[in-house]
Every structure is written in C-alpha cells, then in structure tokens.
Design a protein around this motif. Structure first.
Motif, PDB file in Angstrom:
ATOM      1  N   GLY A 116       0.282   0.875   1.199  1.00  0.00           N
ATOM      2  CA  GLY A 116       1.188  -0.082   0.619  1.00  0.00           C
ATOM      3  C   GLY A 116       2.047   0.164  -0.563  1.00  0.00           C
ATOM      4  O   GLY A 116       2.029   1.284  -0.946  1.00  0.00           O
ATOM      5  N   ASP A 170      -0.702  -5.792   8.109  1.00  0.00           N
ATOM      6  CA  ASP A 170       0.019  -5.931   7.003  1.00  0.00           C
ATOM      7  C   ASP A 170      -0.760  -5.713   5.912  1.00  0.00           C
ATOM      8  O   ASP A 170      -1.609  -6.353   5.074  1.00  0.00           O
ATOM      9  CB  ASP A 170       0.455  -7.397   6.816  1.00  0.00           C
ATOM     10  CG  ASP A 170       1.605  -7.558   5.987  1.00  0.00           C
ATOM     11  OD1 ASP A 170       1.804  -6.918   5.167  1.00  0.00           O
ATOM     12  OD2 ASP A 170       2.125  -8.636   5.759  1.00  0.00           O
ATOM     13  N   PRO A 228       3.118  -1.362  -4.176  1.00  0.00           N
ATOM     14  CA  PRO A 228       2.840  -2.480  -5.375  1.00  0.00           C
ATOM     15  C   PRO A 228       4.270  -3.424  -5.468  1.00  0.00           C
ATOM     16  O   PRO A 228       3.885  -4.741  -5.629  1.00  0.00           O
ATOM     17  CB  PRO A 228       2.452  -1.442  -6.479  1.00  0.00           C
ATOM     18  CG  PRO A 228       2.078  -0.302  -6.141  1.00  0.00           C
ATOM     19  CD  PRO A 228       2.728  -0.127  -4.952  1.00  0.00           C
ATOM     20  N   ASN A 242       0.425  -4.576   2.877  1.00  0.00           N
ATOM     21  CA  ASN A 242       0.772  -5.222   1.522  1.00  0.00           C
ATOM     22  C   ASN A 242       0.029  -6.370   1.140  1.00  0.00           C
ATOM     23  O   ASN A 242      -0.138  -6.810   0.076  1.00  0.00           O
ATOM     24  CB  ASN A 242       2.289  -4.994   1.642  1.00  0.00           C
ATOM     25  CG  ASN A 242       2.921  -3.784   1.462  1.00  0.00           C
ATOM     26  OD1 ASN A 242       2.548  -2.990   0.736  1.00  0.00           O
ATOM     27  ND2 ASN A 242       3.583  -3.393   2.421  1.00  0.00           N
ATOM     28  N   THR A 243      -0.134  -7.390   2.295  1.00  0.00           N
ATOM     29  CA  THR A 243      -0.533  -8.686   2.236  1.00  0.00           C
ATOM     30  C   THR A 243      -2.198  -8.519   2.004  1.00  0.00           C
ATOM     31  O   THR A 243      -2.850  -9.212   1.059  1.00  0.00           O
ATOM     32  CB  THR A 243      -0.235  -9.434   3.263  1.00  0.00           C
ATOM     33  OG1 THR A 243       0.986  -9.476   3.556  1.00  0.00           O
ATOM     34  CG2 THR A 243      -0.968 -10.946   3.286  1.00  0.00           C
ATOM     35  N   LYS A 245       6.032  -4.814  -3.050  1.00  0.00           N
ATOM     36  CA  LYS A 245       5.889  -5.442  -2.211  1.00  0.00           C
ATOM     37  C   LYS A 245       4.589  -6.383  -2.155  1.00  0.00           C
ATOM     38  O   LYS A 245       4.645  -7.655  -1.904  1.00  0.00           O
ATOM     39  CB  LYS A 245       6.124  -4.653  -0.694  1.00  0.00           C
ATOM     40  CG  LYS A 245       7.129  -4.020  -0.287  1.00  0.00           C
ATOM     41  CD  LYS A 245       7.050  -3.440   0.998  1.00  0.00           C
ATOM     42  CE  LYS A 245       8.432  -2.643   1.318  1.00  0.00           C
ATOM     43  NZ  LYS A 245       8.549  -1.865   2.692  1.00  0.00           N
ATOM     44  N   MET A 246       3.532  -5.731  -2.558  1.00  0.00           N
ATOM     45  CA  MET A 246       2.481  -6.568  -2.964  1.00  0.00           C
ATOM     46  C   MET A 246       2.572  -7.794  -4.126  1.00  0.00           C
ATOM     47  O   MET A 246       2.227  -8.787  -3.616  1.00  0.00           O
ATOM     48  CB  MET A 246       1.377  -5.668  -3.497  1.00  0.00           C
ATOM     49  CG  MET A 246       0.717  -4.658  -2.717  1.00  0.00           C
ATOM     50  SD  MET A 246      -0.382  -3.519  -3.403  1.00  0.00           S
ATOM     51  CE  MET A 246      -0.079  -2.092  -2.346  1.00  0.00           C
ATOM     52  N   PHE A 273      -3.607  -5.926   0.579  1.00  0.00           N
ATOM     53  CA  PHE A 273      -3.774  -5.671  -0.887  1.00  0.00           C
ATOM     54  C   PHE A 273      -3.413  -6.553  -1.986  1.00  0.00           C
ATOM     55  O   PHE A 273      -4.143  -6.941  -3.075  1.00  0.00           O
ATOM     56  CB  PHE A 273      -3.022  -4.208  -1.414  1.00  0.00           C
ATOM     57  CG  PHE A 273      -3.659  -3.097  -0.936  1.00  0.00           C
ATOM     58  CD1 PHE A 273      -4.816  -2.811  -1.717  1.00  0.00           C
ATOM     59  CD2 PHE A 273      -3.179  -2.061  -0.172  1.00  0.00           C
ATOM     60  CE1 PHE A 273      -5.599  -1.409  -1.501  1.00  0.00           C
ATOM     61  CE2 PHE A 273      -3.790  -1.022   0.355  1.00  0.00           C
ATOM     62  CZ  PHE A 273      -4.916  -0.715  -0.207  1.00  0.00           C
ATOM     63  N   ALA A 274      -2.342  -7.702  -1.562  1.00  0.00           N
ATOM     64  CA  ALA A 274      -2.047  -8.801  -2.408  1.00  0.00           C
ATOM     65  C   ALA A 274      -3.448  -9.771  -2.546  1.00  0.00           C
ATOM     66  O   ALA A 274      -3.713 -10.308  -3.351  1.00  0.00           O
ATOM     67  CB  ALA A 274      -0.670  -9.318  -1.746  1.00  0.00           C
TER      68      ALA A 274
END
Length: 267
Positions: free
Chosen positions: A45, A225, A47, A227-228, A49-50, A230-231
């Motif tokens: 990912g 996904d 950061p 990034n989502t 985008k997170m 990790f978000a």
C-alpha cells in the motif's frame, strides 16, 4: 529531553510513513527485488492513499456507524466479562472446596483458544453484536477472574484477623476486606481487559458481521484493496489508543489512593 518527547514520537511516526511512501513508489527499487515495479505498492500500500481513504470515511460519515458498533461491542464485552469475572473470582476465592473441584475445568477453558468459539457464537447469536460480545466476554472473563481470585487469596491475614477480632461478620468481611482487595486487582488490569474486549469485537466482526470496522477490513481484503485494509487498521489503532487513554483516566480516578511514581521514589 522529556519536554520534547511527544515531538520526537511524532517525528518518528512521520519518518516511518514518509519512508513507507517512498519505498512504495514504482521503479524505485531495482528489478532484483520486484519484477513488476508496481508490486510493492500492491502488497504494502501507500500511506497517501490510506490517509485519503480515512479522510473520505470521516468526511462522508461512513465510518461513524461502524465505530459506534465496535464501541458498543467493546463496552458490553468489558462490562459483562468484568462483572462475571468479579463474581466468580470472589465465589471461588472464598470457597476452597468449590475452587478445588472446578480448578481443572477452569484451567482447561482458559487454555482453549477462544477465537475458535467465534463461529459457534455466530450460530447461537447470529451476525449481530451479541456474537462479538460473547467472544469478547470469554477473553475478558478469565483476565478479571484470575486477578480477583488472586486478590482474594492475597488478603493480609493480619488485616483479616484484626477485622474478625473487631466483630466483623462474613458480610462485612466481604464488603470491607475481600471486595476492596479484589477490585484493586481488577482496576490494575483495566488496560488488558479493555484491550481483550476490543480484540474480541474486532475479530468477531472480521470473521462474520454486517457492520463494524472489522467488517470494513474484511470487505477490503476480499477485494484485494490493501490501502483500505491498512486504513482500517490505522483507524482501529487510533481507536484502541483512545480507549486506552480513557481507561488511564478512569484508572487514575479510581486508584487515587495509590502512590505515584514520584512519591514511591521519595519513599
């Protein structure tokens, strides 16, 4: 150094995310590491985008209902597990025969990996909050139970004998000697108990639910996904830190009689 401790902590966190963002950029690393230049970003990912996902969640308000569900599950699991642990800990601590009889069963249940109970709770209670609460209760219960049990056993014989000599009956012993001793041990384990309640809620949501932050992570993982995912993990981490901070405030108020570190050093 202590004056700038928070600043250094923030700088370290900023450095970690900055390094993460740089290393995830395409074609930065040589082909020896990744044959596809976009693979680092796909697996780990980015950061930027997170944080964009987190920003959209909070601005549009989509995250609030999920955080509210997770908070409900955590609080219910903590309260129910703590009350049951306190009650059973006091009972077995004051009943040697029952303690000796049930000891192997309690040890066996404590050794059981409680996560495997999640599917069973979902069958029993459905995909609503109560299956997550049940899982959280099983995690909190044993922490509180063993602390209370130990607290009852650690009551000073001198205090106990003096109280009996002053004419205290069994009910008064329970109220003024055993219960304060047990609750002090419970308060000392507040952070661990809340953490376990939180873990039970999130794991239950991840394994099967229709709402909650764990549900968001599970959905994002199914869509690859990263990034989502990790978000969601970052939101959960911040949420856990907020709960821990709140527990710290409650602990200071409830254990106001306990000497501080500076007072201990002076002694």
């Amino acid at each position: 150094m202590r004056r700038y401790l928070r600043l250094w902590q923030v700088l370290i966190l900023f450095f970690i995310f900055a390094l993460w963002q740089v290393l995830a950029q395409p074609e930065l690393l040589p082909p020896v590491v990744w044959d596809n230049p976009h693979r680092a970003a796909f697996f780990f990912g980015e950061p930027v985008k997170m944080f964009k996902v987190i920003w959209v969640w909070f601005v549009e308000g989509a995250i609030y209902q999920h955080l509210w569900v997770t908070l409900q599950e955590t609080v219910l699991a903590f309260v129910i597990g703590s009350v049951l642990g306190l009650a059973f800990g006091l009972w077995l601590g004051l009943a040697p025969l029952a303690s000796a009889l049930l000891d192997p069963y309690i040890t066996a249940m404590n050794a059981m990996p409680r996560v495997v109970l999640a599917p069973i709770f979902m069958v029993w209670f459905g995909l609503g909050i109560w299956s997550k609460v049940a899982l959280g209760v099983t995690l909190v219960f044993f922490i509180v139970f063993f602390n209370v049990y130990q607290g009852v056993k650690e009551v000073s014989p001198v205090v106990l004998n003096n109280t009996v000599m002053l004419g205290a009956n069994r009910k008064q012993l329970l109220r003024y000697v055993y219960l304060p001793s047990a609750t002090s041990w419970v308060f000392s384990s507040l952070h661990t108990s809340v953490g376990m309640a939180f873990v039970g809620a999130v794991v239950g949501e991840y394994l099967g639910s229709a709402r909650g932050v764990g549900y968001l992570i599970q959905q994002a993982e199914g869509a690859f996904d990263i990034n989502t995912v990790f978000a969601g993990m970052l939101v959960l981490t911040a949420f856990a830190l907020a709960l821990d901070f709140a527990v710290g405030i409650v602990e200071k108020r409830l254990l106001v009689w306990r000497p501080t570190q500076s007072e201990t050093e002076q002694l």
